[in-house]
Design a protein around this motif. Structure first.
Motif, short mmCIF file in Angstrom:
data_model
loop_
_atom_site.label_atom_id
_atom_site.label_comp_id
_atom_site.label_asym_id
_atom_site.label_seq_id
_atom_site.Cartn_x
_atom_site.Cartn_y
_atom_site.Cartn_z
N MET B 1 0.84 -1.19 0.00
CA MET B 1 0.00 0.00 0.00
C MET B 1 0.89 1.26 0.00
N LYS B 2 0.91 1.95 -1.12
CA LYS B 2 1.80 3.11 -1.25
C LYS B 2 1.35 4.26 -0.36
N ASN B 3 2.33 4.97 0.20
CA ASN B 3 2.01 6.15 1.00
C ASN B 3 2.23 7.39 0.13
N LEU B 4 1.25 7.69 -0.68
CA LEU B 4 1.37 8.83 -1.60
C LEU B 4 1.26 10.17 -0.88
N LYS B 5 0.63 10.15 0.31
CA LYS B 5 0.52 11.41 1.08
C LYS B 5 1.90 11.90 1.48
N MET B 6 2.74 10.95 1.89
CA MET B 6 4.08 11.33 2.32
C MET B 6 4.91 11.82 1.13
N LYS B 7 4.74 11.12 0.01
CA LYS B 7 5.47 11.52 -1.21
C LYS B 7 5.06 12.93 -1.62
N ALA B 8 3.75 13.20 -1.53
CA ALA B 8 3.24 14.53 -1.91
C ALA B 8 3.75 15.60 -0.96
N ALA B 9 3.76 15.27 0.35
CA ALA B 9 4.23 16.25 1.35
C ALA B 9 5.71 16.54 1.14
N ARG B 10 6.47 15.50 0.81
CA ARG B 10 7.91 15.69 0.55
C ARG B 10 8.12 16.55 -0.70
N ALA B 11 7.35 16.25 -1.73
CA ALA B 11 7.46 17.03 -2.97
C ALA B 11 7.03 18.48 -2.72
N GLY B 12 6.03 18.63 -1.85
CA GLY B 12 5.55 19.97 -1.49
C GLY B 12 6.63 20.81 -0.82
N LYS B 13 7.47 20.16 -0.06
CA LYS B 13 8.60 20.83 0.61
C LYS B 13 9.82 20.93 -0.29
N ASP B 14 9.67 20.40 -1.51
CA ASP B 14 10.75 20.41 -2.50
C ASP B 14 12.00 19.67 -1.98
N MET B 15 11.75 18.52 -1.38
CA MET B 15 12.85 17.73 -0.84
C MET B 15 12.99 16.43 -1.60
N SER B 16 14.23 15.99 -1.78
CA SER B 16 14.45 14.67 -2.38
C SER B 16 14.39 13.63 -1.26
N GLN B 17 14.33 12.35 -1.65
CA GLN B 17 14.33 11.29 -0.65
C GLN B 17 15.60 11.35 0.19
N GLN B 18 16.72 11.65 -0.48
CA GLN B 18 18.01 11.72 0.21
C GLN B 18 18.01 12.84 1.26
N GLU B 19 17.46 13.98 0.88
CA GLU B 19 17.43 15.13 1.82
C GLU B 19 16.55 14.82 3.04
N LEU B 20 15.40 14.21 2.78
CA LEU B 20 14.51 13.85 3.89
C LEU B 20 15.18 12.81 4.78
N ALA B 21 15.84 11.84 4.14
CA ALA B 21 16.53 10.78 4.89
C ALA B 21 17.60 11.38 5.81
N GLU B 22 18.37 12.31 5.28
CA GLU B 22 19.42 12.95 6.09
C GLU B 22 18.81 13.77 7.23
N ALA B 23 17.68 14.40 6.96
CA ALA B 23 17.04 15.24 7.98
C ALA B 23 16.51 14.41 9.14
N VAL B 24 16.03 13.19 8.85
CA VAL B 24 15.48 12.37 9.94
C VAL B 24 16.48 11.31 10.44
N GLY B 25 17.64 11.22 9.79
CA GLY B 25 18.69 10.31 10.27
C GLY B 25 18.48 8.86 9.91
N VAL B 26 17.95 8.61 8.70
CA VAL B 26 17.82 7.23 8.21
C VAL B 26 18.42 7.16 6.81
N SER B 27 18.42 5.95 6.23
CA SER B 27 18.96 5.81 4.87
C SER B 27 17.90 6.20 3.84
N ARG B 28 18.34 6.55 2.63
CA ARG B 28 17.41 6.92 1.56
C ARG B 28 16.48 5.75 1.24
#
Lengths: 170, 72
Positions: B1-28
């Motif tokens: 079950m895809k979490n498109l809400k999270m993908k949309a929120a990340r895109a809304g903040k103009d963040m890549s997966q790598q940037e979000l991963a670094e911000a929360v301290g996990v891997s991409r």
């Protein structure tokens, strides 16, 4: 001055820790299975394949390979504070060094991967050609090579998936 | 079950997966797994993601009546 070494500790996130736990389990069961098969071959079929240490060593390498492949395939092998390129270069170096030493020794005639083992059964002496302890370097080299190949394959699969997702987003 | 809400929120903040991963301290790959629905994060990681993306747990992770978390 901070003399603690905690900064050098490998850091894995929660998903990676979960995967590594599963990978340890698979590695453990691989070793168990290997030892059972080795025992059955030796006792039931009454033949010998490995010298005592070589058999255990190959089992350990096999279980480490299973652990590493499961981790690599689920992106849980390399920690958050490790450099993937550095790890790959180190592993390729270790693999080539071990395989090189192994074949150099074989070429110079210092060692043989097969040895004759004499076993006394019911008062009779039996000769078995078994894989000798000299296979340690070769096995170690192959193990590191397998891990490098797994990392390379995973990188290719990841790149293809990323390209597909980028196309999807566009 | 895809979490498109999270993908949309990340895109809304103009963040890549790598940037979000670094911000929360996990891997991409962990962020990717959450978005693809392959991994259920702990509440701690959910909270960290919400903090970085400036949303609430409900907005990102609450399941709809029909059991979906995506925006379909």
């Amino acid at each position: 001055m901070d003399l603690s070494f905690h900064n050098n500790k490998k850091k894995f996130d929660e998903r990676q820790q979960l995967i590594r736990g599963k990978a340890y389990k698979y590695g453990f069961f691989t070793l168990m299975l290997f030892l059972i098969i080795k025992f059955v071959i030796e006792k039931v079929f009454d033949t010998m394949l490995f010298s005592s240490f070589a058999g255990n060593w190959i089992g350990i390498c096999l279980s480490i390979a299973v652990f590493a492949i499961v981790c690599v395939w689920n992106d849980a092998y390399i920690s958050l504070n490790e450099n993937m390129k550095g790890v790959i270069i180190l592993f390729i170096g270790v693999a080539l060094l071990n395989i090189g030493i192994s074949f150099l020794n074989l070429y110079n005639g210092h060692v043989s991967f097969l040895e004759t083992m004499q076993v006394v059964k019911n008062g009779e002496i039996f000769d078995y050609s078994v894989i000798s302890v000299e296979c340690v370097n070769l096995t170690c080299g192959i193990l590191f090579l397998v891990i490098c190949i797994a990392i390379a394959l995973k990188s290719i699969v990841d790149r293809k998936e990323e390209d597909f997702e980028d196309d999807d987003a566009e | 079950m895809k979490n498109l809400k999270m993908k949309a929120a990340r895109a809304g903040k103009d963040m890549s997966q790598q940037e979000l991963a670094e911000a929360v301290g996990v891997s991409r790959q962990t962020i990717n797994s959450i978005e693809k629905g392959d991994y259920n994060p702990t509440i701690k990681l959910c909270r960290d993601i919400c903090r970085v993306l400036g949303t609430t747990l409900d907005e990102l992770f609450w399941e709809e009546e029909n059991g979906r978390t995506d925006d379909e």
